[in-house]
Design an enzyme around this catalytic site. Structure first.
Site, PDB file in Angstrom:
ATOM      1  CG  ASP A 344      38.122  36.189  34.815  1.00  0.00           C
ATOM      2  OD1 ASP A 344      38.403  35.405  35.736  1.00  0.00           O
ATOM      3  OD2 ASP A 344      37.278  37.098  34.929  1.00  0.00           O
ATOM      4  CD1 TRP A 453      40.462  42.625  45.135  1.00  0.00           C
ATOM      5  CD2 TRP A 453      42.157  43.931  44.505  1.00  0.00           C
ATOM      6  NE1 TRP A 453      41.332  42.695  46.192  1.00  0.00           N
ATOM      7  CE2 TRP A 453      42.386  43.496  45.836  1.00  0.00           C
ATOM      8  CE3 TRP A 453      43.102  44.770  43.905  1.00  0.00           C
ATOM      9  CZ2 TRP A 453      43.504  43.889  46.563  1.00  0.00           C
ATOM     10  CZ3 TRP A 453      44.217  45.152  44.645  1.00  0.00           C
ATOM     11  CH2 TRP A 453      44.414  44.707  45.941  1.00  0.00           C
ATOM     12  CG  ASP A 454      37.424  36.990  42.081  1.00  0.00           C
ATOM     13  OD1 ASP A 454      36.614  37.100  43.016  1.00  0.00           O
ATOM     14  OD2 ASP A 454      37.253  36.253  41.105  1.00  0.00           O
ATOM     15  CG  ASN A 456      36.945  33.575  43.943  1.00  0.00           C
ATOM     16  OD1 ASN A 456      35.775  33.879  43.786  1.00  0.00           O
ATOM     17  ND2 ASN A 456      37.858  33.745  43.004  1.00  0.00           N
ATOM     18  CB  CYS A 499      35.061  40.282  41.427  1.00  0.00           C
ATOM     19  SG  CYS A 499      34.507  38.601  41.103  1.00  0.00           S
ATOM     20  CG  ASP A 521      30.852  34.110  39.883  1.00  0.00           C
ATOM     21  OD1 ASP A 521      31.297  35.132  39.348  1.00  0.00           O
ATOM     22  OD2 ASP A 521      31.527  33.375  40.626  1.00  0.00           O
TER      23      ASP A 521
HETATM   24  C1  GLA Z   1      35.310  34.059  40.597  1.00  0.00           C
HETATM   25  C2  GLA Z   1      34.706  35.221  39.824  1.00  0.00           C
HETATM   26  C3  GLA Z   1      34.515  34.835  38.373  1.00  0.00           C
HETATM   27  C4  GLA Z   1      35.836  34.426  37.788  1.00  0.00           C
HETATM   28  C5  GLA Z   1      36.455  33.308  38.616  1.00  0.00           C
HETATM   29  C6  GLA Z   1      37.864  32.994  38.161  1.00  0.00           C
HETATM   30  O1  GLA Z   1      34.407  33.019  40.718  1.00  0.00           O
HETATM   31  O2  GLA Z   1      33.513  35.631  40.415  1.00  0.00           O
HETATM   32  O3  GLA Z   1      33.950  35.886  37.657  1.00  0.00           O
HETATM   33  O4  GLA Z   1      36.677  35.546  37.734  1.00  0.00           O
HETATM   34  O5  GLA Z   1      36.509  33.644  39.997  1.00  0.00           O
HETATM   35  O6  GLA Z   1      38.433  31.995  38.926  1.00  0.00           O
END
Ligand code: GLA
Length: 710
Positions: A344, A453-454, A456, A499, A521
């Site tokens: 990750d 692939w996030d 945030n 994600c 999460d």
């Molecule tokens: C997000 C994702 C988590 C993890 C973090 C890493 O919060 O949802 O699962 O990958 O980023 O920074």
């Protein structure tokens, strides 16, 4: 088309249109009806005039706009150069086409359509063509709807609203179910009665978001359910207008808030596709949505493939790892049967905390020991290798930002920084190229099998020199789809999991490129019961990534037993988010057995037909069953949580089993078996109280039933 009727049939439903006075009305949408020479039963006579024109004359029209008496929520709103909004569309032609006729440029669309009806309307004064497209499939009760508008005039227009779907439903007082949420609390079931007025949900965060999922379900006041969803990952809006005269209109599409799209002469604008379904029950809606997603949204090599069991390093190590620690963890993971090791956040540039280096997608060998070598060693252990990326974002403290501050989406003022990050200006072709080549390089060099692939943060400072402000949010999503198309088609054997701070982008648009989603999460299994059920109502288990994590839970501090954590995670694609190096021998053995059991029944867990038995939103005994296609095998998970003390626990009615067959039921880990016909199991009566004992009130306890046809 018979006379002036057009009927679209799906397996169990029919959608009937009537053509009157160059307008098209929806005459009927519901359970399947036979072909007939005429359908005047649904409309004796179209009313010609009334003081309140729209209320009765334009009732059930399939398109709506300002002008000609429309005064409800519109499907489309345009402005010409003089600021005039009035439109007048008349039916020009109807085409019925066999096969996949709708190929929407730049947007994901459902594949495998078997028939399509295209209505073309023209506004002769304005030089506009509007296309309304309805498509059906031969294996489910879903109908896709989309619209397009073409400017045949010599002057530009501004599109201020253009929804993907409009459906008028008789009467008011229907019950709407929608799914709202927040970070770590995604897709919570909410219900509202639509008696009067306008109600909408949606997103203006740039992404489909965790606030309101685009999926809606409406239970009518006279029975029957309508559901809608949207193949789109950006700002969306779902509208219901309940009119006091006794009509309800529902619509879904791109959110019109701050939307303003300049349509130059000769240009066409396509809306994203929407999907709608009618069913007799919530269960039939879910069944149809699952078939639709599995057969017509998911694409590529992983569409029907067994999804690997992942060990993700995030909750195990966060940013604190070295190659040695990773390999130590991977070794235990491979011993217990994990198939994919996902590294990750934290492996790239100077990324050793949340605050920096997003965008610097280059290996940090100090932590990874060299991605190529790490990947080689994992592969040698028999594990596949996955990597986390957050390609759409950038840290102000990054080499990329220092070199290319112009890569950032910043509006005309200082952009707000959240989670120490900014959004990349994807509409800038150089940014798109940078993302594609950075990922491409790592995928090839490190022999990557899986990408998480996030994304945030939300998009707030929406303006760029590459796009007009009112177009930006949609252009961003088009650019994102284009990037995904380029990367996924160049690497068809890489499995992509989407994600967004957990499950903040669970939508049909992204599922077309990335066939599974990190659901939330929040890995607490009691909370997951709600989050997963709220997701599974519209999205099938093979899309839902669910991990067993440490106890007490990192997000909620709740203590739960490992059997319940596993049983709840089998609702989807199983994984572990766990520092297995810290587990006792016994715990490792339990995890090994769980994984072996999941692998044995993986097809049922990931691709079996899912039926809800009891809802986590309504009861303290959430439960579901997954049934093999031929109904010869099924697995049910029965949970008890948050119970009142000294209260009867109730009985269960299983779902989906074959009434005429006899089944043997084994209660896993309880040394209990019993036999019963499908009919008996499917009817209310199964009493499992004695098997649970009285050991849990707050903490979830669970049973797994293995059901085999005799
Ligand atoms: C997000 C994702 C988590 C993890 C973090 C890493 O919060 O949802 O699962 O990958 O980023 O920074």
């Amino acid at each position: 088309m018979s006379n002036n009727y057009i009927k679209i049939d799906t397996l169990n439903t029919s959608l009937l249109f009537g053509v009157y006075d160059k307008q098209v009305e929806k005459l009927y949408y519901g359970e399947r009806i036979p072909d007939a020479p005429e359908y005047s039963v649904y409309r004796m006579k179209r009313r010609q005039s009334h003081p309140s024109v729209d209320d009765v004359v334009r009732k059930n029209d399939i398109i709506s706009y300002f002008g000609q008496g429309n005064s409800r929520q519109f499907l489309v709103e345009l402005e010409d150069e003089d600021g005039c909004h009035n439109l007048q569309f008349e039916l020009e032609s109807v085409k019925q086409i066999e096969g996949a006729a709708v190929d929407i440029k730049g947007l994901p669309y459902a594949h495998g359509k078997t028939k399509t009806v295209v209505f073309e309307f023209r506004d002769k004064v304005g030089g506009l063509s509007l296309f309304a497209r309805y498509s059906a499939f031969d294996d489910c009760d879903a109908i896709c709807v989309s619209h397009a508008i073409k400017n045949n005039s010599k002057k530009p227009y501004v599109i201020k609203r253009f929804m993907s779907m409009q459906l008028d439903i008789d009467e008011t007082g229907h019950e709407l179910t929608y799914y709202d949420g927040a970070w770590a609390r995604e897709r919570q079931c909410k219900k509202i009665k639509l008696d009067s007025g306008v109600f909408f949900t949606g997103s203006s965060s740039g992404f489909s978001s965790n606030r309101y999922n685009p999926f809606w379900m409406l239970k009518t006041s006279y029975g029957g359910y309508y559901a809608t969803n949207l193949l789109y990952s950006g700002n969306h809006k779902e509208i219901a207008e309940a009119l006091p005269i006794g009509l309800t209109r529902i619509m879904t599409g791109i959110n019109d808030e701050r939307f303003a799209w300049k349509l130059e002469p000769k240009e066409t604008f396509d809306t994203p596709e929407a999907v709608m379904a009618y069913g007799e029950s919530q269960e039939s809606i879910t069944t149809n949505m699952h078939v639709f997603v599995k057969n017509h949204i998911l694409r590529g090599a992983f569409k029907e493939k067994p999804r690997p069991i992942v060990l993700n390093s995030w909750e195990a190590m966060y940013y604190d790892f070295t190659k040695e620690r990773l390999l130590e963890l991977a070794k235990v993971a491979s011993e217990v049967g994990v198939e994919m090791f996902v590294l990750d956040d934290g492996w790239f540039g100077g990324r050793d905390c949340d605050d920096r280096a997003l965008g610097d997608w280059t290996d940090n060998p100090k932590k990874t020991g060299g991605l190529k070598d790490l990947s080689g060693e994992l592969h040698a252990m028999g594990l596949q290798f996955g990597l986390w990326f957050e390609p759409e974002m950038i840290s102000p403290d990054s080499d990329l930002y220092r070199k290319h501050p112009e890569f950032v989406l910043r509006g005309k003022r200082s952009p707000v920084v959240t989670r120490s990050q900014l959004v990349m200006d994807l509409v800038n072709p150089k940014v798109a190229d940078y993302i594609v080549s950075a990922l491409d390089k790592i995928i090839v060099e490190a022999n990557v099998d899986f990408i998480k692939w996030d994304c945030n943060r939300v998009m707030t400072d929406v303006y760029s020199k590459f796009s007009r402000g009112g177009e930006y949010a949609h252009r961003y999503i088009l650019a994102l789809y284009n990037i995904l198309e380029r990367i996924t088609s160049a690497h068809p054997h890489v499995l992509f999991e989407s994600c967004a701070g957990g499950g903040s982008r669970y939508d049909l648009g992204l599922l077309a490129y990335m066939p599974q989603v990190w659901t939330s999460d929040n890995t607490d299994c009691a909370d997951r019961l709600l989050i997963q059920e709220g997701t599974l109502v519209a999205y099938p288990p093979c899309t839902l990534s669910a991990h067993v994590s440490i106890c007490p839970n990192y997000q909620t501090s709740r203590t739960t037993n490992i059997a319940a954590r596993f049983n709840v995670a089998t609702a989807g694609v199983l994984g572990y988010e766990y520092d297995l190096t810290k587990c006792s021998k016994e715990e490792k053995q339990v995890i090994g057995e769980q994984i072996a059991f999941y692998k044995k029944h993986r097809d049922t867990f990931q691709y079996g037909d899912y039926f809800l038995i009891e809802s986590a939103f309504d009861t303290t005994k959430p439960s579901w069953i997954k049934v093999a296609k031929d109904k010869s095998f099924a697995i049910a998970v029965i949970v008890r949580v948050n119970e009142a003390i000294n209260r009867e626990r109730g009985k269960y009615r299983l779902r989906g089993l074959c009434d005429d067959a006899n089944y043997k039921v084994t209660v896993k880990d309880k040394d209990t078996t019993f036999a019963a016909s499908g009919k008996i199991l499917n009817s209310y009566g199964l009493d499992l109280t004695g098997l649970f004992g009285y050991d849990a009130l707050f903490e979830p306890v669970s049973l797994m039933l293995i059901i085999e046809r005799e």
